[in-house]
Motif scaffolding. Sequence first.
Motif, PDB file in Angstrom:
ATOM      1  N   LEU A 289       0.890  -0.713   0.034  1.00 14.04           N
ATOM      2  CA  LEU A 289      -0.127  -0.548   0.387  1.00 14.04           C
ATOM      3  C   LEU A 289       0.549   1.334  -0.179  1.00 14.04           C
ATOM      4  O   LEU A 289       2.045   1.895   0.815  1.00 14.04           O
ATOM      5  CB  LEU A 289      -0.686  -0.331   0.900  1.00 14.04           C
ATOM      6  CG  LEU A 289      -2.245  -1.092   1.390  1.00 14.04           C
ATOM      7  CD1 LEU A 289      -3.013  -0.711   2.552  1.00 14.04           C
ATOM      8  CD2 LEU A 289      -2.751  -1.435   0.429  1.00 14.04           C
ATOM      9  N   GLY A 290       0.238   2.688  -0.710  1.00 15.52           N
ATOM     10  CA  GLY A 290       1.169   2.962  -1.127  1.00 15.52           C
ATOM     11  C   GLY A 290       2.255   3.485  -2.629  1.00 15.52           C
ATOM     12  O   GLY A 290       2.808   4.887  -2.262  1.00 15.52           O
ATOM     13  N   ILE A 291       2.188   2.833  -3.168  1.00 11.70           N
ATOM     14  CA  ILE A 291       2.800   2.540  -4.346  1.00 11.70           C
ATOM     15  C   ILE A 291       1.664   2.747  -5.192  1.00 11.70           C
ATOM     16  O   ILE A 291       0.492   2.690  -5.257  1.00 11.70           O
ATOM     17  CB  ILE A 291       3.424   1.014  -4.769  1.00 11.70           C
ATOM     18  CG1 ILE A 291       4.543   0.616  -3.038  1.00 11.70           C
ATOM     19  CG2 ILE A 291       4.091   1.029  -6.061  1.00 11.70           C
ATOM     20  CD1 ILE A 291       5.680   2.354  -3.421  1.00 11.70           C
ATOM     21  N   SER A 292       2.551   3.765  -6.209  1.00  9.86           N
ATOM     22  CA  SER A 292       1.669   4.512  -6.888  1.00  9.86           C
ATOM     23  C   SER A 292       0.995   3.420  -8.416  1.00  9.86           C
ATOM     24  O   SER A 292       0.030   3.534  -8.743  1.00  9.86           O
ATOM     25  CB  SER A 292       2.220   5.357  -7.742  1.00  9.86           C
ATOM     26  OG  SER A 292       3.357   5.016  -8.937  1.00  9.86           O
ATOM     27  N   GLN A 293       1.330   1.940  -8.005  1.00  5.89           N
ATOM     28  CA  GLN A 293       0.937   1.123  -9.252  1.00  5.89           C
ATOM     29  C   GLN A 293       0.890  -0.361  -8.863  1.00  5.89           C
ATOM     30  O   GLN A 293       1.576  -0.118  -7.752  1.00  5.89           O
ATOM     31  CB  GLN A 293       2.117   0.639 -10.467  1.00  5.89           C
ATOM     32  CG  GLN A 293       1.760   2.398 -11.317  1.00  5.89           C
ATOM     33  CD  GLN A 293       2.772   2.097 -12.558  1.00  5.89           C
ATOM     34  OE1 GLN A 293       3.868   2.760 -12.742  1.00  5.89           O
ATOM     35  NE2 GLN A 293       2.267   1.359 -13.726  1.00  5.89           N
ATOM     36  N   PRO A 294      -0.458  -0.631  -8.731  1.00 12.28           N
ATOM     37  CA  PRO A 294      -0.051  -2.249  -8.060  1.00 12.28           C
ATOM     38  C   PRO A 294       0.652  -2.936  -7.926  1.00 12.28           C
ATOM     39  O   PRO A 294       1.869  -3.777  -8.796  1.00 12.28           O
ATOM     40  CB  PRO A 294      -1.220  -3.229  -8.865  1.00 12.28           C
ATOM     41  CG  PRO A 294      -1.916  -2.032  -9.444  1.00 12.28           C
ATOM     42  CD  PRO A 294      -1.066  -1.459  -9.839  1.00 12.28           C
ATOM     43  N   VAL A 295       1.106  -3.396  -6.436  1.00 13.15           N
ATOM     44  CA  VAL A 295       2.499  -4.279  -6.718  1.00 13.15           C
ATOM     45  C   VAL A 295       2.296  -4.848  -5.379  1.00 13.15           C
ATOM     46  O   VAL A 295       1.795  -4.789  -4.535  1.00 13.15           O
ATOM     47  CB  VAL A 295       3.963  -3.725  -6.147  1.00 13.15           C
ATOM     48  CG1 VAL A 295       5.050  -4.671  -5.676  1.00 13.15           C
ATOM     49  CG2 VAL A 295       4.146  -2.818  -7.245  1.00 13.15           C
ATOM     50  N   LEU A 322      -6.878   0.279  -7.706  1.00  9.59           N
ATOM     51  CA  LEU A 322      -6.643  -0.022  -5.671  1.00  9.59           C
ATOM     52  C   LEU A 322      -6.118   1.314  -5.470  1.00  9.59           C
ATOM     53  O   LEU A 322      -6.186   2.467  -4.746  1.00  9.59           O
ATOM     54  CB  LEU A 322      -5.800  -0.834  -5.214  1.00  9.59           C
ATOM     55  CG  LEU A 322      -5.446  -0.485  -3.809  1.00  9.59           C
ATOM     56  CD1 LEU A 322      -6.965  -0.406  -2.721  1.00  9.59           C
ATOM     57  CD2 LEU A 322      -4.106  -2.138  -3.349  1.00  9.59           C
ATOM     58  N   CYS A 323      -4.753   2.191  -6.697  1.00  8.59           N
ATOM     59  CA  CYS A 323      -4.145   3.125  -6.182  1.00  8.59           C
ATOM     60  C   CYS A 323      -4.142   4.174  -5.721  1.00  8.59           C
ATOM     61  O   CYS A 323      -4.631   5.195  -5.394  1.00  8.59           O
ATOM     62  CB  CYS A 323      -2.473   2.771  -7.190  1.00  8.59           C
ATOM     63  SG  CYS A 323      -1.972   0.943  -6.710  1.00  8.59           S
TER      64      CYS A 323
END
Length: 342
Positions: A289-295, A322-323
Motif C-alpha cells: 500500500l502506498g505505491i503508485s501502481q499495484p505491487v 486500488l492505487c
Amino acid sequence: MKIIVDMMGGDNAPLAVLEGAAAAVKEYGVQLIGVGDEALVRKTAADNNISLDGIELVNCTEVIEMCDEPARAIRTKKDSSIVVGLNMLKEGKGDAFVSAGSTGALLTGATLIVKRIRGIRRAALAPVVPTANGKMVLIDCGATAEGTPEYLMQFAYMGSYYAQRFLGVENPRVALLNIGAEESKGLELQKQTYALLTEAKQAGRIHFVGNIEGREAITQGVDVLVTDGYTGNIFLKTMEGAAALFSGALKEMLLASTKNKVAALMLKNSIGDFKKRFDSSEVGDTALLGISQPVVKAHGSSNAYAFYNAIRQAKLCVANDLCGTMEKALAEVAAQKEEADA
C-alpha cells in the motif's frame, strides 16, 4: 489486463510460480508476463507438462537472493527479475507486478522505481490474517524497516481504507499492537502513535479503538492492526506457526484410533473449512500500500495455489483501481487535517 510475475522469487520457484500462473491464466483469462531465467522456466514447464499459453517470457540473468542487502541489490542487480519486472510496470508494459522474492528488496525497489503515491512517506505491507471474528488487515512497513509515529499514522489510514475497499467493512476498527491496553504501555513509538491516533479519532478521521495485545487481536478481533515492521513480522510468523501446530495436532488426534477416524469422516467438511480458514495460501499475498501502481508480495514459501491467489489479488487491485482511489482518499484525509489545523 497484463500482470507481470517474478518467476524466480520464493522458495519453490520456478515450478510453483509456473503452476500457479498457468492455473490463473486458465481461470481468470489474464495475460501474464513472466520475468526470470527463460531457459530454466521453459525447461521446468516442459519437464512438468505445464502449458505456457498466455504467458510471455522475458529473460533475466540475475536473481536477488534473500540474503542480499535490499538497497544495494536494487542498485547493482539491474537485470534481476524484481528490478526488470518493476521497470516494466513503471513503463506501462503491465498493469501489476507479483513477486515472492525478498520483501525488503521488493519494498525498496517499488519505492525507488515505481514510486510512492503523492504524500506517502513510506509504503506499507497489508497481509490479511484470520481472527475469531473473520479477517484482519495487519498493516506494517516490512520486516527490515523502522517505524515512526508519522509512518504508523499513514499505515492506519491506508489499512482502514483497504479494509473498507477489499474486506467490505463500512467503519473499520483500528487498533495499535502493544503489550497492554493502557495508554501508558509500550515504547516511545507506541506511546506517540497512540496520541496521534487518538487525535485523529477525536477529529472523526479514523475509528481508533485503542491499544490491543496480540491475543485479543486474534480472539476479540479488530479490522486493522497497526504495528511497526519488526513487531508485525514476528506477530505474523507466530500466527502462521500456531496455525500449523493446531492443524497438525488435530490431524494426529483424528488418526489416533479407528473411532476417531470414523468421527473424522463424519466431520470431513467442517475439518476442511477449519484448515482452509487458517491456510495462508488462501490469501497468498500481501498488497504493498502506498505505491503508485499495484505491487503484490506473495509469501516466500508460497505453493502453486498461493501464487494463483496472488495473481487473483493483483487482478482485483487493477480492476478496483486500488492505487488511484487510495491516493484520492488519502488526499481527502490530508485536506481535512490541514483545514482542522488552520
